[in-house]
Write a protein that holds these residues in place. Structure first.
Motif, short mmCIF file in Angstrom:
data_model
loop_
_atom_site.label_atom_id
_atom_site.label_comp_id
_atom_site.label_asym_id
_atom_site.label_seq_id
_atom_site.Cartn_x
_atom_site.Cartn_y
_atom_site.Cartn_z
N ALA A 108 -2.48 -3.59 -6.62
CA ALA A 108 -3.05 -4.91 -6.90
C ALA A 108 -2.44 -5.96 -5.97
CB ALA A 108 -2.83 -5.28 -8.36
N ALA A 109 -1.14 -5.88 -5.73
CA ALA A 109 -0.48 -6.82 -4.82
C ALA A 109 -1.05 -6.70 -3.41
CB ALA A 109 1.02 -6.59 -4.81
N ALA A 110 -1.25 -5.48 -2.95
CA ALA A 110 -1.82 -5.27 -1.61
C ALA A 110 -3.21 -5.90 -1.52
CB ALA A 110 -1.88 -3.78 -1.29
N GLN A 111 -3.99 -5.77 -2.56
CA GLN A 111 -5.33 -6.37 -2.57
C GLN A 111 -5.24 -7.89 -2.54
OE1 GLN A 111 -8.04 -4.69 -5.50
NE2 GLN A 111 -6.88 -2.79 -5.43
N GLN A 112 -4.32 -8.45 -3.31
CA GLN A 112 -4.14 -9.90 -3.31
C GLN A 112 -3.69 -10.40 -1.94
OE1 GLN A 112 -1.72 -10.13 -7.06
NE2 GLN A 112 -2.94 -12.00 -7.24
N LEU A 113 -2.80 -9.66 -1.33
CA LEU A 113 -2.32 -10.06 -0.01
C LEU A 113 -3.43 -10.00 1.02
CD1 LEU A 113 1.14 -8.32 -0.24
CD2 LEU A 113 0.74 -10.80 -0.15
N ARG A 114 -4.31 -9.02 0.91
CA ARG A 114 -5.45 -8.96 1.83
C ARG A 114 -6.40 -10.15 1.59
NH1 ARG A 114 -4.42 -3.42 1.30
NH2 ARG A 114 -5.80 -3.15 -0.49
N ARG A 115 -6.54 -10.56 0.34
CA ARG A 115 -7.35 -11.75 0.05
C ARG A 115 -6.70 -13.00 0.65
NH1 ARG A 115 -8.14 -9.30 -5.14
NH2 ARG A 115 -6.56 -10.67 -6.06
N ASP A 139 6.94 9.14 -6.69
CA ASP A 139 8.12 9.08 -7.55
C ASP A 139 8.11 7.87 -8.49
OD1 ASP A 139 9.17 11.41 -6.44
OD2 ASP A 139 10.24 10.30 -4.88
N SER A 140 7.18 6.96 -8.27
CA SER A 140 7.09 5.76 -9.11
C SER A 140 6.12 6.00 -10.26
CB SER A 140 6.59 4.57 -8.28
OG SER A 140 7.52 4.25 -7.28
N ALA A 141 6.32 5.23 -11.32
CA ALA A 141 5.42 5.32 -12.48
C ALA A 141 4.03 4.81 -12.08
CB ALA A 141 5.97 4.47 -13.62
N LEU A 142 3.02 5.31 -12.78
CA LEU A 142 1.65 4.92 -12.49
C LEU A 142 1.47 3.40 -12.58
CD1 LEU A 142 -1.29 5.55 -11.89
CD2 LEU A 142 -1.63 5.93 -14.35
N SER A 143 2.05 2.79 -13.60
CA SER A 143 1.89 1.34 -13.76
C SER A 143 2.47 0.58 -12.57
CB SER A 143 2.52 0.86 -15.07
OG SER A 143 3.91 1.13 -15.06
N GLU A 144 3.59 1.04 -12.06
CA GLU A 144 4.21 0.40 -10.90
C GLU A 144 3.34 0.58 -9.67
OE1 GLU A 144 8.31 0.58 -8.29
OE2 GLU A 144 8.34 1.34 -10.35
N ARG A 145 2.80 1.78 -9.48
CA ARG A 145 1.93 2.03 -8.34
C ARG A 145 0.67 1.16 -8.41
NH1 ARG A 145 2.55 7.76 -9.61
NH2 ARG A 145 0.27 7.81 -9.69
N LEU A 146 0.13 1.00 -9.61
CA LEU A 146 -1.05 0.15 -9.77
C LEU A 146 -0.73 -1.31 -9.48
CD1 LEU A 146 -2.65 1.75 -12.94
CD2 LEU A 146 -3.48 1.91 -10.57
N ASP A 147 0.46 -1.75 -9.88
CA ASP A 147 0.88 -3.12 -9.57
C ASP A 147 0.99 -3.35 -8.06
OD1 ASP A 147 0.97 -3.89 -12.23
OD2 ASP A 147 3.16 -3.64 -12.40
N ASP A 172 0.84 -1.20 0.00
CA ASP A 172 0.00 0.00 0.00
C ASP A 172 0.87 1.25 0.00
OD1 ASP A 172 -2.60 -1.08 -0.02
OD2 ASP A 172 -2.66 -1.25 2.18
N HIS A 173 1.90 1.24 0.85
CA HIS A 173 2.82 2.37 0.93
C HIS A 173 3.53 2.59 -0.41
CE1 HIS A 173 5.71 5.17 2.64
NE2 HIS A 173 6.67 4.45 2.10
N ARG A 174 3.99 1.50 -1.02
CA ARG A 174 4.67 1.60 -2.32
C ARG A 174 3.72 2.11 -3.41
NH1 ARG A 174 9.41 -1.43 -3.19
NH2 ARG A 174 9.41 -0.18 -5.07
N ALA A 175 2.43 1.80 -3.29
CA ALA A 175 1.44 2.25 -4.27
C ALA A 175 1.21 3.76 -4.19
CB ALA A 175 0.12 1.52 -4.06
#
Length: 126
Positions: free
Chosen positions: A113-120, A102-110, A95-98
């Motif tokens: 998505a990872a944070a959501q998967q981890l919560r699942r 300074d990160s690209a939008l695609s990286e933030r979206l990734d 979540d913090h990395r998202a």
């Protein structure tokens, strides 16, 4: 080091700040838990699907990271709680990395998505 002790140490490191190595160690322990406990309870199977997807997206370049610990042999409540807390903290890390401007939008979206998967994954063990 005992498995629960290792999960607690990595949870604390992740909570302390942006620690990529602790995140890699956390995914390593989550995968180990899944590998040794899947089959006893289908919750671990669902957990593993989410964890493996996050690992393949973010952690393939950390394949050499190993956490020196015992492996869980039975799915006790204590181990389940420790793994859930570790993966919850790893979700907060992503979540913090998202939110990193300074990160690209695609990286933030990734990372989102990872944070959501981890919560699942955490929810699967609830």
């Amino acid at each position: 080091m005992e498995f629960v002790e290792a999960t607690s140490a990595l949870t604390a490191r992740l909570a302390a700040g942006n620690d990529d190595l602790a995140a890699a160690g956390a995914i390593c322990l989550a995968v180990e838990a899944w590998k040794h406990l899947a089959g006893e309870d289908t919750a671990w199977d669902r957990f593993g699907l989410e964890i493996l997807n996050v690992r393949s997206t973010f952690y393939t370049h950390y394949d050499d990271v190993v956490v020196d610990t015992t492996v869980p042999t039975t799915a006790s409540t204590h181990i389940r709680d420790a793994v859930r807390e570790l993966v919850s903290q790893l979700a907060r890390y992503h979540d913090h990395r998202a939110l990193d401007a300074d990160s690209a939008l695609s990286e933030r979206l990734d990372h989102d998505a990872a944070a959501q998967q981890l919560r699942r994954a955490v929810a699967a063990l609830a």
